[in-house]
Motif scaffolding. Structure first.
Motif, PDB file in Angstrom:
ATOM      1  N   GLY A 164       0.801  -1.703   1.408  1.00 56.14           N
ATOM      2  CA  GLY A 164      -0.068  -2.799   1.009  1.00 56.14           C
ATOM      3  C   GLY A 164       0.368  -3.492  -0.267  1.00 56.14           C
ATOM      4  N   GLU A 248      -1.571  -8.750   0.545  1.00 61.56           N
ATOM      5  CA  GLU A 248      -2.436  -9.768   1.143  1.00 61.56           C
ATOM      6  C   GLU A 248      -2.521 -11.008   0.263  1.00 61.56           C
ATOM      7  OE1 GLU A 248      -6.207  -8.134   2.316  1.00 61.56           O
ATOM      8  OE2 GLU A 248      -5.260  -6.655   3.616  1.00 61.56           O
ATOM      9  N   VAL A 283       1.497  -9.340   7.803  1.00 61.45           N
ATOM     10  CA  VAL A 283       0.414  -8.929   6.909  1.00 61.45           C
ATOM     11  C   VAL A 283      -0.880  -9.654   7.283  1.00 61.45           C
ATOM     12  CG1 VAL A 283      -0.441  -9.071   4.538  1.00 61.45           C
ATOM     13  CG2 VAL A 283       1.885  -8.294   4.976  1.00 61.45           C
ATOM     14  N   ILE A 284      -0.764 -10.964   7.514  1.00 62.42           N
ATOM     15  CA  ILE A 284      -1.953 -11.751   7.864  1.00 62.42           C
ATOM     16  C   ILE A 284      -2.551 -11.230   9.167  1.00 62.42           C
ATOM     17  CG2 ILE A 284      -2.770 -14.044   8.542  1.00 62.42           C
ATOM     18  CD1 ILE A 284      -0.615 -15.199   6.677  1.00 62.42           C
ATOM     19  N   GLU A 287      -4.159  -7.813   8.625  1.00 64.25           N
ATOM     20  CA  GLU A 287      -5.377  -7.965   7.850  1.00 64.25           C
ATOM     21  C   GLU A 287      -6.518  -8.418   8.762  1.00 64.25           C
ATOM     22  OE1 GLU A 287      -4.816 -10.941   4.926  1.00 64.25           O
ATOM     23  OE2 GLU A 287      -6.888 -10.867   4.237  1.00 64.25           O
TER      24      GLU A 287
ATOM     25  N   ARG B 285      -4.324 -17.745  10.885  1.00 65.12           N
ATOM     26  CA  ARG B 285      -5.434 -17.570   9.946  1.00 65.12           C
ATOM     27  C   ARG B 285      -6.741 -18.122  10.540  1.00 65.12           C
ATOM     28  NH1 ARG B 285      -6.350 -14.374   5.702  1.00 65.12           N
ATOM     29  NH2 ARG B 285      -4.306 -14.845   4.839  1.00 65.12           N
TER      30      ARG B 285
END
Lengths: 479, 479
Positions: A164, A248, A283-284, A287, B285
């Motif tokens: 992270g 993030e 990562v997006i 998440e 997103r």
């Protein structure tokens, strides 16, 4: 020499279906072989059998490692291992990186130490660091022993950063230049590479101490005068990251500034690695995945075909917590059993009060959690938002509470019951609005992630609170 | 000449705090001016006042349009408009593109037609197409009139594709070359540009009919022999998209193949535009945002400081639906009022049965919806997953149902009540597992998006179903 004609978006699913069909045919043949043991047939069927596998192998060889990963995820365990057996090759390591944690586990379990070492050896230091936690320890040691000093140092550095963080995601494939050379020299220097690192959209300009001085974008290099010095054409206002930065937040910066790559520097300004947009996209995605899974009460991504026991492990924690809160709410009702016995309509109406509180509270809390995560909401502003949420909840309470209250009046012929219903709904909505602001803000203050568990918490409060308010008001005014 | 020292991740939030402080000071001065109307003070305060705004304006001018967008989102309406007034400049159009829909509305409302035209004129055709739906119609006409023929055609083409398709997201800034020239010629050709299109990582190779023949990656170009012909070094297995392709699927392909840009071609293979990774990141997103908002029962992203009435609009639809399902559940309980009157413990225990069903159902449905969205689950495999989910639910039912049943037995001193509780929980979990698989699969079959509304639907079933099963069993065996 022709461009692919098929749309990419469908192509992958077609491949999956083809693989599934080949596996099915393979199973059919196998079944035939088992059913009849007449020896004269055996040879023919063995041939058919083998031919089938060859066809499947050919199909798989045409696919991108990411596509194979996708197909492996979509297959039940035994078929997955059949395909994995056929696919084993130099792209094993890459495929292992692409699949989800749960599926990776099943694949690694099926490989012996020798195969694992072979797969791991094809990876770069930063990729190896991603895979290392899932590998048996002696495999990691063996691979480490085969690395040269620089690579080993990179691997150790990548392993030293927590998951992270930027450090755990950066890679070490950099093209560096000095500021005092001409663009012509840079172009000649680049031509000496067999291949530039993936995603290279800029080169990093450093001084003798490896301190980052600026970046030269390739787009700029291509249109610049060959005689211009790098220092004249490089950009000096660079978005940089530190290895201990939150991944993030780095992804948000990539998104905001439309970056493809960015340098990672240490506290002395020394260039130590780079981030690339493909990692940031992952990562997006991760998440958002974990946010959704969390909201649904799943600990992590589940292998669709995981054994029942693995699924149970993934789901029990949340079910247990939810059971506890439901039990608490049940005890609140228990306190008012007398009132319910006296007016049984209360039993039918009470879930409505609890339900609307939970829904409304989750709406509020989702907004606040998102604003906190983006850093757009300071704790000091919370009271202002609370006032607004209060306004929303009172209007909702009066309007919807009024509607349901009227229906209750009409259904049960009791005006006071309707009034209590309306009042209870309004109060529970006010409670939901207050806690919807308060819970995430307090969690943030306490240094915890407001996204984790706040939804469960507010539902617990609005359930128990809703029952308490409604049954309490009923006891006071209707008994 | 120095690289930014501050970590990017914190820098933005610092800017927000600075802007907020300057606004606060500005308000303080304003208040003073209002409080005392002694004329000799007026001049001094007017100066302080102006100086404050100048400082604020300077601060804002240093910021990236995306950062200004971030700050505008974090400010309450009147302060937002104060900042917007100061910031108005040539990057207006870009900022309008960056902010969320709700905030964009408030900004556009504050601008007159003239300002809007000025802002819109700074944008490319594809960006203009994104903004057009939010602009007053006469502004769009005026801007269109000022475009040249090619741009107007591009704008019309971009506007003709539905939201959520590749066509609506592609841009038209392309660098094309022919296959029969040398790399040297390509490099010379590129040098003639003032600036290459953003994110250029490859050039598109087309023939005389503009049909895409391959792509030449810049990384390859830089390391190739200058005398080599483009046709020798270009790649021909290209990931291509069609304008009517689904944007979310295109984003998945970008993610899977780590793309930075990709060509968009029509059915004849003609190159008509390109997709860039920054747009795809936004798609990912937005997709995840809308998934989370949806789960929380919010129609869309809300302006944190929206007037109460806007918030109500955003939230009413889901609250109304939830109220309806809660009312339905309430009527199911109403049918069993006799049983509850007879054994009031039922009222306290029934929410536990309904609650665990809802939780477990949401776990199942989330997994299935995700697998369907990824195309990894064929409807034909559903029965296989259903069997597995059934296993999970029966074990959960027996274990957790057993625990809660025992507690009920202990609390109320009735073994049959405990048994009914265990049975009801198991049956409701089986119902949840069945519907958790069935609902999304049926929605997919019916051509609807399984992600929308399936969570509400399953909760409705497990609530009403849970009450019905528990109270029904109790009526049968305990009365």
């Amino acid at each position: 020499m022709t461009v692919l004609e098929k749309k990419t978006t469908d192509r992958l699913q077609d491949s999956l279906v083809q693989v599934q069909r080949l596996i099915e045919r393979h199973h059919l043949v196998e079944e035939l072989v088992h059913r009849q043991d007449m020896p004269r047939h055996a040879l023919v069927e063995d041939l058919v059998h083998k031919q089938n596998l060859v066809e499947l192998k050919q199909k798989l060889e045409q696919l991108h490692p990411a596509d194979i990963a996708y197909i492996l995820e979509a297959l039940p365990l035994n078929e997955r291992l059949l395909v994995w057996e056929l696919v084993k090759s130099e792209s094993d390591g890459e495929i292992l990186l692409e699949v989800s944690d749960a599926v990776r586990e099943t694949l690694i379990e099926s490989m012996d130490a020798h195969e694992l070492v072979a797969a791991a050896e094809t990876l770069d230091a930063d990729e190896l660091a991603d895979l290392a936690p899932d590998l048996p320890r002696q495999v990691v040691y063996e691979v480490m022993g085969a690395l040269d000093d620089e690579e080993r140092e990179q691997l150790q550095s990548a392993l030293s950063y927590e998951e992270g963080t930027v450090g755990a995601l950066m890679d070490f494939e950099l093209v560096n230049i000095r500021a005092d050379v001409s663009c012509e020299v840079v172009l000649r220097y680049l031509r000496r590479f067999d291949e530039l690192p993936h995603h290279t959209d800029k080169i990093f300009v450093i001084d003798d101490d490896e301190v980052l001085k600026g970046v030269l974008s390739i787009r700029k290099l291509l249109v610049s005068d060959p005689d211009a010095e790098v220092s004249e054409v490089m950009a000096t206002d660079v978005v940089t990251f530190h290895p201990e930065d939150d991944a993030e937040k780095a992804a948000l910066a990539f998104e905001r500034y439309d970056l493809v790559t960015a340098p990672v520097i240490d506290d002395a300004g020394k260039l130590i690695g780079r981030l690339t947009v493909d990692e940031m996209v992952d990562v997006i995605r991760e998440e958002s995945d974990s946010e959704v899974l969390n909201l649904a009460g799943l600990k992590e991504e589940e292998d669709l075909f995981a054994p029942v026991i693995d699924s149970l492990k993934n789901r029990w924690a949340w079910l247990a917590i939810n059971l506890c809160t439901a039990f608490l709410a049940s005890r609140v009702i228990g306190v008012f059993e007398g009132a319910i016995q006296h007016l049984v309509a209360l039993a039918a109406l009470m879930p409505i009060v609890a339900g609307i509180g939970g829904n409304s509270g989750n709406q509020t809390i989702t907004m606040i959690v998102r604003a906190l995560a983006m850093g757009q909401l300071q704790v000091a502003q919370a009271w202002r938002l609370w006032r607004k949420e209060l306004g929303v909840s009172v209007i909702n309470g009066v309007v919807w509470g009024g509607v349901i209250g009227s229906v209750a009046w009409w259904l049960y012929g009791s005006f006071p019951l309707g009034l209590v219903m309306t009042a209870a709904m309004t109060l529970n909505l006010v409670l939901a609005a207050t806690l919807g602001v308060l819970i995430p803000v307090l969690m943030q203050r306490a240094g915890r992630d407001p996204a984790v568990g706040s939804s469960v918490l507010i539902t617990a409060f609005t359930d128990s609170g809703g029952f308490f308010i409604f049954l309490g008001l009923a006891s006071l005014f209707l008994m």
